[in-house]
Write a protein that holds these residues in place. Sequence first.
Motif, short mmCIF file in Angstrom:
data_model
loop_
_atom_site.label_atom_id
_atom_site.label_comp_id
_atom_site.label_asym_id
_atom_site.label_seq_id
_atom_site.Cartn_x
_atom_site.Cartn_y
_atom_site.Cartn_z
N ASN A 153 0.82 -1.21 0.00
CA ASN A 153 0.00 0.00 0.00
C ASN A 153 0.85 1.25 0.00
N VAL A 183 0.81 4.23 -2.80
CA VAL A 183 0.56 5.65 -2.52
C VAL A 183 1.72 6.51 -2.98
N LEU A 188 -6.00 9.80 -12.58
CA LEU A 188 -7.08 8.90 -12.17
C LEU A 188 -6.90 8.45 -10.74
N HIS A 189 -5.82 8.81 -10.13
CA HIS A 189 -5.51 8.38 -8.76
C HIS A 189 -5.55 6.86 -8.62
N GLY A 190 -5.01 6.26 -9.62
CA GLY A 190 -5.02 4.80 -9.61
C GLY A 190 -4.37 4.22 -8.40
N GLN A 248 -3.95 5.37 -5.33
CA GLN A 248 -4.68 5.48 -4.08
C GLN A 248 -5.95 4.65 -4.12
N VAL A 249 -6.61 4.63 -5.26
CA VAL A 249 -7.81 3.81 -5.37
C VAL A 249 -7.45 2.35 -5.17
N THR A 281 -5.04 1.26 -3.51
CA THR A 281 -4.75 1.08 -2.10
C THR A 281 -6.03 0.79 -1.33
N LEU A 282 -7.04 1.55 -1.67
CA LEU A 282 -8.33 1.31 -0.99
C LEU A 282 -8.82 -0.10 -1.28
N PHE A 283 -8.72 -0.47 -2.53
CA PHE A 283 -9.16 -1.83 -2.88
C PHE A 283 -8.38 -2.86 -2.10
N VAL A 284 -7.07 -2.67 -2.03
CA VAL A 284 -6.22 -3.63 -1.32
C VAL A 284 -6.64 -3.70 0.14
N ILE A 285 -6.97 -2.56 0.68
CA ILE A 285 -7.39 -2.58 2.08
C ILE A 285 -8.66 -3.41 2.22
N VAL A 286 -9.57 -3.22 1.29
CA VAL A 286 -10.82 -3.98 1.36
C VAL A 286 -10.53 -5.47 1.20
#
Lengths: 152, 224, 611
Positions: A42, A46, A56-58, A60-61, A63-68
């Motif tokens: 992650n 970032v 597109l902030h790929g 960070q997005v 990262t969010l997915f990975v967290i989920v």
Amino acid sequence: MHVVYPLVVSALLFSIGVYGVLARRNAILVLMSVELMLNAVNLNLVVFDVWLRDRLHGGQVLTLFVIVIAAAEVGLGLAIVLSVFRNRRTIDVDRLRDLSERDLMSPTTAGPPGSGPSGPPTPPDAGPAAPGPRPAPSGSGSAGALDPSEAG
Amino acid sequence: MTSQVPDLWPPSAQEVVFLLLGVVALGSALLVVTTRQLVHAALWLVVCFGALAGGYLVLTAEFVAWVQVLIYVGAIVVLLLFGIMLTRAPIGRSAGLDSGNRVTAATVAVGTAAVLVTVVVQGFATAYTPLEPGGGAAATLGASIFRSWVLPFEALSVLLLAALIGAIVLSRTDIRPANPAADAGGPAAPTTPPHPPDPAPPPADGSGATAGETGSGRVSRDGG
Amino acid sequence: MIVLAALAVLLPFTGAAAGLLGSRFPRRRTPARTARRRAAWFAVVPVAGAAVAAAWLAGWQATGGGEAAAWPVRIETGSVPISVGLQAGGLAALVGVLVTVVALAVQVYSVGYMRDDPRYPSYSSFISLFTSAMLLVVYAGDLIVLYVGWEIMGLCSYLLIGHWWEDRANSRAAVKAFLVTRLGDVGFLFGIFTLGLSAGSFRIDDILAADLPKGTLVAATMLLLAGVAGKSAQVPLHTWLPDAMAGPTPISALIHAATMVAAGIFVVARLYPAFLAAQPTLDVLGVIAAVGMLGAALAALAQDDLKRVLAYSTISQLALMAGALAAGSEHAAIFHLVTHGAFKALLFLCAGVVIHHVESNLMSHMGGLRSTLPVTFWTMTIGFAALAGLPPASGFFSKDAVIAAIERAHGPAQPFLYGCALVTVGVTGAYAARAWLRTFFGSPRTVVLPHAGDHGGGHRRVPRSMLWPVVLLAVPALGLGFAGVRDLDAGSAATSVVIALLGAGVVYALWRGAPELDPARMLGPFRTPCERAFYLDAVYDRLVARPVLRLARGVVRADDRVVDGAVRGSGRAAVGLSGLLRRAQNGNAQLYVTGVLAGVLLIAVAVVVLG
């Protein structure tokens, strides 16, 4: 911000996670170490997102997915650990040795439900959903026995 | 970009902050993998995740930082603590947390670190970016997710649903066929004949809320 | 006329093929009696036909027909061509008659002798094949063709000696005969190659006509001599012959008295011009003959087994022929060959009758058979008289011719050879008298063997088919010598008769003194070495057989330990190594992951460093 700093931190964190996965005996600690490794990833994501200024902030997005996904993984992993614990009274990963050959290891217990077959002498039970051809009557009897569990 | 790259050393103030947070994260991570107390490991994990969240803040990724705190610290670690509790792990010092191949593992880990650090340093020694706040705000990220990344997002929700169902199926004990040997009765169950995996009935019968409380409740909440 | 020779060769061959293939056809539904009767017809009729053909040919030759030859096939080999063909000169015609007559007698005799043998069909077929091979040797016009027959004879000899292979000693004797003759045949083959390559042809006429250098001739004839010594049982390759008495008695008569051992002498006589041109070979042959004739005669004197007596006497008589050849008189040698073939076959067949009757080979079990076997007694008396060289039996004339030839010879080995020949004549008289006396005179010593009960009284009736050949063979054994009456040398004849009578007289005197005791006791302490044939077998055993066996065992061990060991060792190493690897497969998933990560690391480093 020099990109090297977070990257080095991430690399070290990842290595620590590797060590934890390889060296820890308790399955829950292994899960924690996996979380460490995921966090290292992650951090990488970032950092590169920030460095590359992705429109597109790929990073960070993702990262969010990975967290989920990590959350889901922990949930499932803990369920598995609990199920192992219910059957074996232990969650020490180095005592779960059903993958090994019988004559080398001490004859440990039965295969955990859902984690594949273990005992060669036992014929796969004639379950209702038993698929037609049983390929190998002796030995592992893997394919025939795995199918019902995979159906779950 | 290379023209205005400042020297790597001495670090700027932001970098100092980040490095301090990194040191905290690394140290607590090291403690996670070396401590002899299971619960302490989980708590050190909280520290590590917190420090990483701080690092995200320094890197201007605020939303990720908050999600990190919420999910990791708030959910996952709690989940892990539940796991520790449910597996009746000893509270306090226990010797047998490390397995036999610790030396090998350390060797491999050090090797991994060496390779990664070497590659990273060689590859990105001159990479530099000025930090500009706002790139990781919730609004920006939300727009991005629901505009560009909506399809993966939906797929992820299906994945979460599957994980939820799986966790329920795995952890429930009352949906198995009547098999007295299946439930773990013996202390270590060494003599239990290896019974084949039970053909599980069709999952998701909807009543898994109570038994599958460990996994499903949290995950469903997180997924939302 | 050469068609007759071809007929003589091919008839027994077809007989053999028919006997082997057709006797029991169809296999399941042919009872043993039918098979036997059929095999007997297959055996006797073709050989009889061959005998008629050979006799016709010989008669045609004798009435001035000259030499017949035909070369129907010529095989190009790339270097020296092989002319497949037959050639019948006077010598060949004469020996051909001898072979076919003896073979016919043996076949007829075997019908009775082997009456109870379950393998009679194959036995008689092998005899037919053997006869065919011998006739091929006799009529061959080409050395390679001759060699083919020569080798088939060796094979048949092996098969027939080992006919009763159930007994271990018999199969050992068969193997011994095969190996020893094979040892000589190696030399023979190379001798043929030497002659053929240097003469540019394998045809015997071409070789004899070619003007070869003396060194080549000496080398070639020396090599041929090895084969001759093997086939004709000459020192030092004679040891197979006494052991070969393990075979059925008709086989001994056919192979080891009249035909096969005659092949060696015949070949020397056939190639005699080449041998004459190589004096060193003849000297060696003389020495071999001298040693062989005396030693074998002494050994015969000490044997108790009747067939072994005859076997050693065969060696001795063959050595006498070889001595005649060495002395330069092929006519004497062939004369003695023919008469010896007749009377030795007679003796063997008579011995077969005696053995059939007594059911023992040992002379100490015989005695007093004069009254129970009158026909055999008289025929065997003729045979022994011929063997001892007493007039008017055939052996007298032929042996006289040999002695006279040796007396007249020149050469470094002549005095030795002559002395040995004279002593041998005396010893021959002695052992002939001994065998005669101990077999037919004195009191019966027969022990009733336990298994003879069902024959009634321990003695078996002698079938008629065994007596006819014996009587028939007695005629030439008695009268064949008169063919050489013109060449009789009175002086040497008198000398040899006196010496033979002297030997016989000494034995008779000893026997009269104590009929129960063996006259061989006159040899005194010398008896045991004689009985053991001067320990030559033991020496060979020590010098050849055991080292070879040890070597073979070593080779087996090397094969087992080194070659197989390498194979097995590689397998065991693989198993061991995989055992090491298996130890890694201990089911510990952490260890697996460690391995995977370490591998990934190594690959990454390798890619970075090497790439």
